[in-house]
Write an enzyme that holds these catalytic residues in place. Structure first.
Site, PDB file in Angstrom:
ATOM      1  N   GLU A  75       0.819  -1.214   0.000  1.00 24.51           N
ATOM      2  CA  GLU A  75       0.000   0.000   0.000  1.00 24.51           C
ATOM      3  C   GLU A  75       0.855   1.268   0.000  1.00 24.51           C
ATOM      4  O   GLU A  75       0.476   2.280  -0.589  1.00 24.51           O
ATOM      5  CB  GLU A  75      -0.941  -0.009   1.216  1.00 24.51           C
ATOM      6  CG  GLU A  75      -1.967  -1.127   1.204  1.00 24.51           C
ATOM      7  CD  GLU A  75      -2.856  -1.084  -0.023  1.00 24.51           C
ATOM      8  OE1 GLU A  75      -3.146   0.032  -0.525  1.00 24.51           O
ATOM      9  OE2 GLU A  75      -3.255  -2.163  -0.504  1.00 24.51           O
ATOM     10  N   HIS A 104       1.677   2.186  -3.500  1.00 21.21           N
ATOM     11  CA  HIS A 104       0.582   2.926  -4.130  1.00 21.21           C
ATOM     12  C   HIS A 104       0.617   4.395  -3.715  1.00 21.21           C
ATOM     13  O   HIS A 104       0.505   5.301  -4.542  1.00 21.21           O
ATOM     14  CB  HIS A 104      -0.764   2.333  -3.701  1.00 21.21           C
ATOM     15  CG  HIS A 104      -1.112   1.030  -4.335  1.00 21.21           C
ATOM     16  ND1 HIS A 104      -1.059   0.831  -5.696  1.00 21.21           N
ATOM     17  CD2 HIS A 104      -1.549  -0.150  -3.798  1.00 21.21           C
ATOM     18  CE1 HIS A 104      -1.437  -0.410  -5.973  1.00 21.21           C
ATOM     19  NE2 HIS A 104      -1.741  -1.018  -4.841  1.00 21.21           N
TER      20      HIS A 104
END
Length: 378
Positions: A71, A74
């Site tokens: 994550e 991202h």
């Protein structure tokens, strides 16, 4: 990309807020049970029970850190592409990075989406190399088994996320490709989310069949399938709403001027003398110099105990400024929609060159869509 509320706040990393949902503890317990007390004893017999528990705890912890790295990739790429990143929350079904505005181009959307699986692949390769090193130096099989398991799970995570179905990363990659080909962000997003819903229903069906075969692992597939269906439907609605309000800006929908209140007034006096005679349920608070002090909502004020209302100032009971969504008057409406609903009972305040000029509620959005003749297809 939305997120789930964090139960435990871990601070910030590279300026990005990190949090854990309570369900992560459940996942850790399940992993320790399934891996430490199930997989490892079968694959590497002959060790004491405590050794398997420790190995399971290490594997579970490193797996959650792997999700965080996925994550974080991202988030960092999104920030480099000019998107605002609110934070990352780890929870039962993995991790979610909260991005506060949309990708500016198909290429940016592709790069943000691909960053997560690419990181998982790199982690998988790294753990494979660590496994090889452990074997070469003659480490205990159980010790070498931990990075071997993590290599496998990271590669599986990358492969699963590359399935072209929203809200998975592969769905966003598909959406970016279709957006570039058709030049229509909304049409691309709808196709991707419809594929995602179909994939989610397929996982639910797989879970049901697996359960009928006596395998309780079907519950997990059903849970993942339900999550994908719900998230895909939410993304489709968000895309449809974004398309419906394209071209509008915050100033086009805000209530202006906002009905403000003095933050030094007590909650009791405000509820009895002001809130009952005004038509609004939300009031931006300002001081004598016009500086924004927070956002008072009737629902939040009612939560103040009766015995404390007479000596509690509005600014003490209101949403603090740091938790109130803020936009500029010329910000596109899709950007406004991406920040509404985080806090402050779904409201946002609007500024123009540092001056408070308006407030936006969900009813303002609905009214603007009607007035501009824009409908959302269902």
């Amino acid at each position: 990309m939305s997120t789930v509320p964090a139960t435990i706040h871990l601070g910030r990393l590279w300026g990005i807020r990190l949090g854990l949902h309570w369900s992560v503890l459940l996942v850790v317990l399940l992993l320790v049970s399934a891996v430490g007390m199930g997989r490892f004893p079968l694959a590497y017999p002959g060790y004491d029970s405590w050794a398997y528990v420790v190995a399971g705890l290490v594997a579970a912890t490193l797996f959650m850190l792997s999700l965080l790295a996925h994550e974080m990739a991202h988030a960092l790429v999104a920030r480099r592409e000019g998107q605002k990143v609110e934070g990352i929350t780890l929870w039962m079904l993995g991790g979610l990075a909260s991005l506060k505005d949309r990708s500016p181009s198909p290429g940016a959307e592709f790069r943000v989406a691909a960053a997560g699986p690419a990181t998982s692949v790199l982690l998988g390769v790294g753990f494979l190399l660590l496994t090889w090193f452990a074997v070469v130096v003659g480490a205990e099989p159980l010790i070498a088994g931990v990075p071997a398991y993590l290599a496998l799970i990271n590669l599986i995570l990358a492969a699963f996320n590359l399935i072209p179905a929203a809200p998975l990363d592969g769905g966003r990659i598909l959406s970016a490709a279709l957006w570039r080909r058709w030049g229509d962000r909304h049409r691309a997003a709808v196709v991707s989310t419809r594929v995602g819903r179909g994939f989610g229903f397929a996982l639910i069906l797989l879970g049901v069949v697996t359960l009928f075969d006596g395998d309780t692992g079907g519950l997990w597939w059903m849970l993942v399938g339900i999550f994908i269906v719900v998230m895909a439907q939410a993304e489709q609605r968000q895309s449809e709403l974004g398309a419906a309000v394209a071209g509008l800006r915050a100033r086009d929908v805000m209530t202006a001027p906002p009905d403000t209140a003095d933050g030094s007034v007590t909650v009791s006096d405000f509820l009895h003398a002001t809130a009952l005679v005004r038509r609004h349920s939300t009031f931006p608070l300002v001081d004598e110099a016009g500086r924004f002090q927070g956002l008072a909502t009737v629902d939040r004020l009612k939560s103040v105990p009766l015995a404390e209302r007479a000596h509690t100032a509005l600014r003490e009971a209101a949403w603090p400024p740091s938790e109130v969504p803020k936009v500029e008057a010329d910000d596109p409406l899709p950007d406004l929609l991406s920040v509404m609903g985080e806090q402050a009972d779904g409201r946002a305040v609007v500024f123009d060159q540092g001056r408070l000029v308006g407030i936006v509620s969900p009813s303002d959005i609905s009214r603007a869509m009607v007035l501009h003749g824009r409908g959302v297809q269902r």
